[in-house]
Design an enzyme around this catalytic site. Structure first.
Site, short mmCIF file in Angstrom:
data_model
loop_
_atom_site.label_atom_id
_atom_site.label_comp_id
_atom_site.label_asym_id
_atom_site.label_seq_id
_atom_site.Cartn_x
_atom_site.Cartn_y
_atom_site.Cartn_z
N LYS A 143 0.86 -1.18 0.00
CA LYS A 143 0.00 0.00 0.00
C LYS A 143 0.89 1.23 0.00
O LYS A 143 1.81 1.33 0.82
CB LYS A 143 -0.88 0.01 1.26
N THR A 194 -4.04 -5.01 1.13
CA THR A 194 -3.38 -3.71 1.34
C THR A 194 -4.27 -2.80 2.18
O THR A 194 -3.76 -1.91 2.86
CB THR A 194 -3.04 -3.04 -0.01
N HIS A 196 19.06 24.94 -14.57
CA HIS A 196 19.75 26.01 -15.27
C HIS A 196 19.06 27.36 -15.10
O HIS A 196 17.85 27.49 -15.27
CB HIS A 196 19.85 25.69 -16.76
#
Lengths: 282, 282, 282, 282
Positions: free
Chosen positions: B12, B57, B247
């Site tokens: 989970k 789960t 950048h």
């Protein structure tokens, strides 16, 4: 031909700009995102494809960089004001120019406990906004705001006494988590100066009230926050506040054989309550 | 039948949990996101649809809430360790259990200059992570990490002396902005204690080195940061660091008739350099 | 000095490229995002700040644009292969080059029922990926994949027969919604040709199996999908599949005095089950 | 007390709802996100913390699920209308109720070339919106809209003839990529019926015009799209369109010794032009 062009505008959004200002070895950052919008007489572009009056949005972007270089950046409100005035000058067709600036904060890193000269950590999601709208007639409104300021209080917040109908299942509570992400925008009186101090004062009034208020609802606290700004910040004429109710649901542990005395919560992004109000000075 | 089941796991993810701990009137927040993963003998579920060994789960999620309620939460590393041991006990088919916890920081609001008891502001994007993997044989690895720690230095960074080919246009520079969003994960020696202090030490070593290093490349600084951790934090055996080069391009103002003495930059999200390395203790 | 440099790499990520190919009046779009990574002997950059062997990532970006212009783009796998070979040539220090290309689909707009020559609508979130890793010794692996392919079946999915412990509250069901966002990556046998047809075959095997499988769990369906690819696509040696269980919870309407015969569901983004497995050819 | 409560509203946002409708073996999905907003006399909640008139937003959420279950869902406009009428009934303090519904499309998977009964793939980012605002006096406005419909044309788009100032560097072009993400909202005349057909007609008018227009600017095409809707869709009284200019910049390959005959572009997310206009029926 039944169609008529109504209200319209155009501009450049999301012009990202980092200016590094050097006071000797000590650097300061201005991390800005600028939006420029023009309102005016642009019908020929829409109807005839005639661009003679359409200052390119690419030029707007270049202008923002050029002005950021030429000007000694003061407050964002002042920078927005100078940009708005400039665009009215260079775009003869514009009746009004709007410049909105979002600033992201950076804090200095510390090395051995001392704030660093030129190394920084980016702040949170909170955004500080400044917005100026200037008309060709010279009228100007200056607004400031805060977006995505996420706060939470784990005491002194309840919600009860509300009406019930056949679809109501919410239990009343006098002790819940109140969490929100504050979005607010306020308008300054004309001739306001010292925008950075003003901003600090408004932000403090909002947060201190949020923290110390005995809240019976998001509405109740939102209004108290706005009223505190109106009372404590005399240059603010009007403030709009939007506060989602970022629900933290008490987990039901009874099926697991456990009590949950207001300790274990699930933050739930959706759905969320959404409260909005405008508070103004009489 | 040519197909064979190889390495597999399940669990989970993104179990969100806010625990409010009350020391009298003073509250503390644990804002956690927990992931649970089991590795083991789950072939019957895959091949035959036989769930007899598949701990749901949903039960994992319930267990995390139950244990967060039952336990006095100490460090996240300790909580992860207790959860991993529990899941090995309740899932007989699991050979190993992995529990990973991400924590988001909240700082106290201040009212009249005093830290507030129960009102908080959410921190930035930075995430603190703890991860424990425990096998049925009892082997345990404890890792910690940081994600999305965005930093920038506006001096002492250059990039030159690199090879050129027919597609090279980059000018060399000895003064540029170096900005990045640090992601790092390190492994503790067994029997490490005091995970919060350890974490503070690693974070400080990373940031102080970032700030004070005379950087000839992102690689150069990344390695210095990792080496500082290995040298200053004796309980850390190994550290992986990933640093994008976020950048900030110098705006070319020459076509606008202006000079740009390293002042006006455009932050560009894409494309970005990406540097990764592992540094370990001999 | 206790610190040692371990595994490391660098490159340019998120190089965005749109190539418009014109077959007379009929245009085709290649909407690509390219990542380039080099592995090799870059210790001098890390330890000494010596960039003599560091091909700039800016040059990598330029090279991708140059090659996209020079080459007649065939499949992305072929383009990745040519780029990988090129970078091994121009970076003498690289031991291996990895080029990964994500493609976003655009479909033609229709005007009066006819597919348009040069007007397109962007497809969904689904991404098609091609990735080539080539070593200096000339070994090459070619992988392809799919990311963010979101699918749902509203019948023929259940979950029952699982073990229960004191924290289990999930009811068994033989009729639920199964929804997921498929991420998968597979490896082609050497000398595979016709990558576009191969891709179409794998995608079809995955989706037809997802749709028609009588699912007893996500594991059960995931394995069936992978096995179908191995059986129906002889050039695929191995496939990894990751499938979150994007839970759609049945709304409990009983407190509102209503029945809910598997009609009204709440899609819940978190927490989610997460299932991963590798399936390979014997 | 200088502060006065102005305009205010509250409601529940982001109520996610998946309804599965079964016509025998053939299933249909309604994947909706509903927002409910009430305007009215809520001053007591703001000023006094008196919630006696504040229908909880949790009840709004429950109501949406209950009504989605009870009603045979027709068009979203009709569902929004029924919800708005309901909330005016159950919230006596409300002067107006606004219900906005966003729908995400799912298309049927095909197995062996035949559209599947109960297996679906989620569509792209495009959202279809319906919004009804109803006042206590019984006035009702019905609006519909589209959001995030991303389109691109690779021919018949230029931009030239614009004014230049000292900050203008943009070259004129008669052949560029025009890409945008259309957001639009239109208002139906009262007593409009057949909202699904109306929607299809508006969407087609927008896209066919986008595709076939000889564009001299985004403004030029945006207006043509709006005018086409007004002309071809007699039930639409007014339409607002917002179109960012999602710039695709021609890559300058000259420094690499290569020509770029309008083939290789970089999609750039920021900054972007932003064009907005309202077109209405005389």
């Amino acid at each position: 031909m039944a169609a008529v062009l109504g209200q319209n505008s155009y501009g450049k959004s999301d012009i990202r700009l980092m200016k590094v200002v050097r006071d000797g070895a000590v650097h300061r950052l201005h991390d800005l995102v600028v939006d420029v919008t023009l309102e005016g007489d642009f019908g020929a572009a829409h109807l005839d494809g005639d661009n003679a009056k359409v200052l390119p949005t690419d030029t707007m972007k270049n202008t923002v960089y050029a002005k950021a270089s030429e000007l000694r950046l003061g407050t964002n409100e002042e920078f927005a004001r100078e940009l708005a005035a400039h665009f009215l000058q260079t775009s003869g067709a514009a009746h009004a120019a709007r410049v909105s600036i979002a600033e992201h904060a950076w804090s200095r890193l510390e090395a051995n406990g001392v704030p660093h000269d030129h190394a920084f950590q980016r702040g949170g999601a909170e955004v500080r906004r400044a917005e100026v709208r200037r008309t060709r007639a010279g009228d100007e409104t200056v607004e400031a705001g805060i977006e995505r300021l996420t706060v939470l209080k784990s005491a002194r917040s309840g919600f009860s006494g509300y009406p019930r109908d056949q679809y109501t299942t919410l239990p009343e509570t006098d002790d819940r988590i109140m969490a929100t992400s504050i979005s607010t925008r306020w308008r300054y009186a004309t001739d306001t100066k010292g925008f950075d101090d003003q901003f600090t004062g408004v932000r403090r009034a909002l947060l201190e009230t949020f923290a110390d208020h005995d809240s019976r609802s998001v509405q109740h606290t939102l209004y108290a926050m706005g009223a505190a700004v109106i009372e404590r910040c005399p240059r603010v004429d009007e403030i709009s506040i939007t506060m989602p109710n970022s629900h933290h649901l008490l987990v039901d542990l009874a099926p697991l054989g456990l009590d949950n005395p207001n300790e274990i919560f699930v933050p739930t992004p959706a759905p969320y309550g959404l409260i909005e109000a405008k508070i103004f000075r009489t």
